[in-house]
Scaffold this active site. Sequence first.
Site, PDB file in Angstrom:
ATOM      1  N   ASP A  53       1.274  -1.118   0.203  1.00 29.94           N
ATOM      2  CA  ASP A  53      -0.165  -0.097  -0.213  1.00 29.94           C
ATOM      3  C   ASP A  53       1.100   1.567  -0.329  1.00 29.94           C
ATOM      4  OD1 ASP A  53      -2.172   1.448   0.231  1.00 29.94           O
ATOM      5  OD2 ASP A  53      -2.755   0.913   2.217  1.00 29.94           O
ATOM      6  N   TYR A 106      -7.396  16.234  -6.384  1.00 31.26           N
ATOM      7  CA  TYR A 106      -6.570  15.242  -7.027  1.00 31.26           C
ATOM      8  C   TYR A 106      -5.933  16.581  -8.328  1.00 31.26           C
ATOM      9  CZ  TYR A 106      -6.216  12.518 -10.978  1.00 31.26           C
ATOM     10  OH  TYR A 106      -5.731  11.986 -12.788  1.00 31.26           O
ATOM     11  N   THR A 161      -5.288  20.125  -8.360  1.00 34.67           N
ATOM     12  CA  THR A 161      -3.750  20.327  -7.499  1.00 34.67           C
ATOM     13  C   THR A 161      -3.147  19.424  -6.929  1.00 34.67           C
ATOM     14  OG1 THR A 161      -5.121  21.011  -5.285  1.00 34.67           O
ATOM     15  CG2 THR A 161      -5.558  22.362  -6.799  1.00 34.67           C
ATOM     16  N   ALA A 162      -3.466  18.105  -6.304  1.00 34.97           N
ATOM     17  CA  ALA A 162      -2.073  17.280  -6.146  1.00 34.97           C
ATOM     18  C   ALA A 162      -1.451  16.592  -7.547  1.00 34.97           C
ATOM     19  CB  ALA A 162      -2.716  16.107  -5.814  1.00 34.97           C
TER      20      ALA A 162
HETATM   21  N1  LIG Z   1      -7.275   7.365 -16.244  1.00 37.30           N
HETATM   22  C1  LIG Z   1      -7.085   8.522 -16.643  1.00 37.30           C
HETATM   23  O1  LIG Z   1      -8.320   8.955 -17.775  1.00 37.30           O
HETATM   24  C2  LIG Z   1      -6.429   8.838 -15.981  1.00 37.30           C
HETATM   25  C3  LIG Z   1      -5.899  10.325 -16.784  1.00 37.30           C
HETATM   26  C4  LIG Z   1      -4.502  11.144 -16.221  1.00 37.30           C
HETATM   27  C5  LIG Z   1      -4.163  10.863 -15.431  1.00 37.30           C
HETATM   28  N2  LIG Z   1      -3.988   9.252 -14.442  1.00 37.30           N
HETATM   29  C6  LIG Z   1      -3.113   8.674 -14.046  1.00 37.30           C
HETATM   30  O2  LIG Z   1      -2.936   7.855 -14.431  1.00 37.30           O
HETATM   31  C7  LIG Z   1      -2.267   7.009 -13.448  1.00 37.30           C
HETATM   32  C8  LIG Z   1      -2.633   5.707 -13.491  1.00 37.30           C
HETATM   33  O3  LIG Z   1      -3.948   6.025 -13.684  1.00 37.30           O
HETATM   34  P1  LIG Z   1      -5.464   4.793 -14.089  1.00 37.30           P
HETATM   35  O4  LIG Z   1      -6.264   5.015 -15.252  1.00 37.30           O
HETATM   36  O5  LIG Z   1      -4.619   3.298 -15.195  1.00 37.30           O
HETATM   37  O6  LIG Z   1      -5.805   3.942 -12.888  1.00 37.30           O
HETATM   38  P2  LIG Z   1      -6.010   2.545 -11.890  1.00 37.30           P
HETATM   39  O7  LIG Z   1      -6.484   2.285 -13.468  1.00 37.30           O
HETATM   40  O8  LIG Z   1      -7.226   2.998 -11.888  1.00 37.30           O
HETATM   41  O9  LIG Z   1      -5.114   1.420 -11.635  1.00 37.30           O
HETATM   42  C9  LIG Z   1      -4.638   2.005 -10.576  1.00 37.30           C
HETATM   43  C10 LIG Z   1      -3.272   1.550  -9.863  1.00 37.30           C
HETATM   44  O10 LIG Z   1      -2.385   1.843  -9.172  1.00 37.30           O
HETATM   45  C11 LIG Z   1      -3.266   0.810  -7.853  1.00 37.30           C
HETATM   46  N3  LIG Z   1      -3.523   1.661  -6.634  1.00 37.30           N
HETATM   47  C12 LIG Z   1      -4.073   1.590  -5.733  1.00 37.30           C
HETATM   48  N4  LIG Z   1      -3.661   2.885  -5.030  1.00 37.30           N
HETATM   49  C13 LIG Z   1      -3.195   2.043  -4.563  1.00 37.30           C
HETATM   50  C14 LIG Z   1      -2.231   1.571  -3.042  1.00 37.30           C
HETATM   51  N5  LIG Z   1      -2.843   2.568  -2.453  1.00 37.30           N
HETATM   52  N6  LIG Z   1      -1.168   1.349  -3.402  1.00 37.30           N
HETATM   53  C15 LIG Z   1      -0.540   0.850  -4.097  1.00 37.30           C
HETATM   54  N7  LIG Z   1      -0.991   0.875  -5.207  1.00 37.30           N
HETATM   55  C16 LIG Z   1      -1.939   1.107  -5.422  1.00 37.30           C
HETATM   56  C17 LIG Z   1      -4.376   0.006  -8.377  1.00 37.30           C
HETATM   57  O11 LIG Z   1      -4.110  -0.835  -8.215  1.00 37.30           O
HETATM   58  P3  LIG Z   1      -4.417  -1.742  -6.400  1.00 37.30           P
HETATM   59  O12 LIG Z   1      -5.854  -1.567  -6.275  1.00 37.30           O
HETATM   60  O13 LIG Z   1      -4.109  -3.473  -6.298  1.00 37.30           O
HETATM   61  O14 LIG Z   1      -3.432  -1.534  -5.284  1.00 37.30           O
HETATM   62  C18 LIG Z   1      -3.938  -0.198  -9.855  1.00 37.30           C
HETATM   63  O15 LIG Z   1      -2.617  -0.762  -9.997  1.00 37.30           O
HETATM   64  C19 LIG Z   1      -2.276   7.769 -11.697  1.00 37.30           C
HETATM   65  O16 LIG Z   1      -1.924   8.291 -11.624  1.00 37.30           O
HETATM   66  C20 LIG Z   1      -3.803   8.774 -12.581  1.00 37.30           C
HETATM   67  O17 LIG Z   1      -4.034   9.770 -11.899  1.00 37.30           O
HETATM   68  C21 LIG Z   1      -5.383   8.287 -15.619  1.00 37.30           C
END
Ligand SMILES: NC(=O)c1ccc[n+]([C@@H]2O[C@H](COP(=O)([O-])OP(=O)(O)OC[C@H]3O[C@@H](n4cnc5c(N)ncnc54)[C@H](OP(=O)(O)O)[C@@H]3O)[C@@H](O)[C@H]2O)c1
Length: 260
Positions: free
Chosen positions: A56, A150, A152-153
Amino acid sequence: MDLRLSGRTAVVTGASRGIGLATVAALRGEGMRVVAAARTVTPELEDLGAIAIPVDLGVAGGPARLVEAALAELGELDVLVNNVGGGDGAATGGFLSFDDEQWDEVYGLNLFATVRVTRAALPSLLRRGGAVVNVSSNGARIPHAGPVPYTTAKAALTAFGKALAEEFGPRGVRVNTVSPGPVRTAMWESPDGYGAQLAASLGLGREQLVAGLPATMGMTTGRLVEPTEVAALIAYLASPLAASTTGADHIIDGGSIKTA
Ligand SMILES: NC(=O)c1ccc[n+]([C@@H]2O[C@H](COP(=O)([O-])OP(=O)(O)OC[C@H]3O[C@@H](n4cnc5c(N)ncnc54)[C@H](OP(=O)(O)O)[C@@H]3O)[C@@H](O)[C@H]2O)c1
């Protein structure tokens, strides 16, 4: 194109699905040895032959434990991909709807997890002349377009990448940021993800919201970004082929951001 990454090592956070999983696939495809971190180890991740570390990263000790395990498995680190973010706390709503706990949770995952993993990994990255890629969001540049904790982070994360690139560039470590627009992942596709919550708050079905997203967000490509497209950009930035690319924020959002 040979990205010259074969035999090198990488840590990818948030690796069990979505952009992180696609990044592990891309780096493994280049012949890298990869430590992949998430709270759960999915079958899709297991299939890629990475070394999966369940951890985590939203709690203070998690990042240091991950890097310790990665160094034990890999020896040294050539590449760090700080992808973890979004998260279960990515609730919708206006500024007044978020309490301290939600701000802490969103910053914990979207900023402090990257700060902590990077701090623990930097001694090894410095020894290796490594590369860091942070996954931010185009929301960092249009902070009204998403939940304000989100966006701003992510803005702080983008600034963090720039500062690191400046400090550690002269010592051989490159740092880049990748800022996607809407990507077709669980964030939008899961029935209990951010997209579903947003749709409910607007009185829409999730599928209806997602279908209208490219138009709402001004994506001239007319579709969401694919996780593999983000992963390809991350792999290039991790590669020695990108040796002169550092301190930059790379938007990948289907043309959503309209300013030059
Ligand atoms: N999808 C979009 O539209 C989008 C747009 C802009 C930016 N982003 C950014 O791109 C990145 C990836 O996004 P995504 O869409 O691929 O997300 P996602 O499909 O929700 O995947 C998130 C990943 O992070 C892991 N995770 C979540 N909480 C965690 C924790 N506390 N400790 C360790 N691992 C954790 C999840 O696995 P577990 O749940 O198994 O821990 C999963 O592998 C993020 O930083 C997101 O903000 C996404």
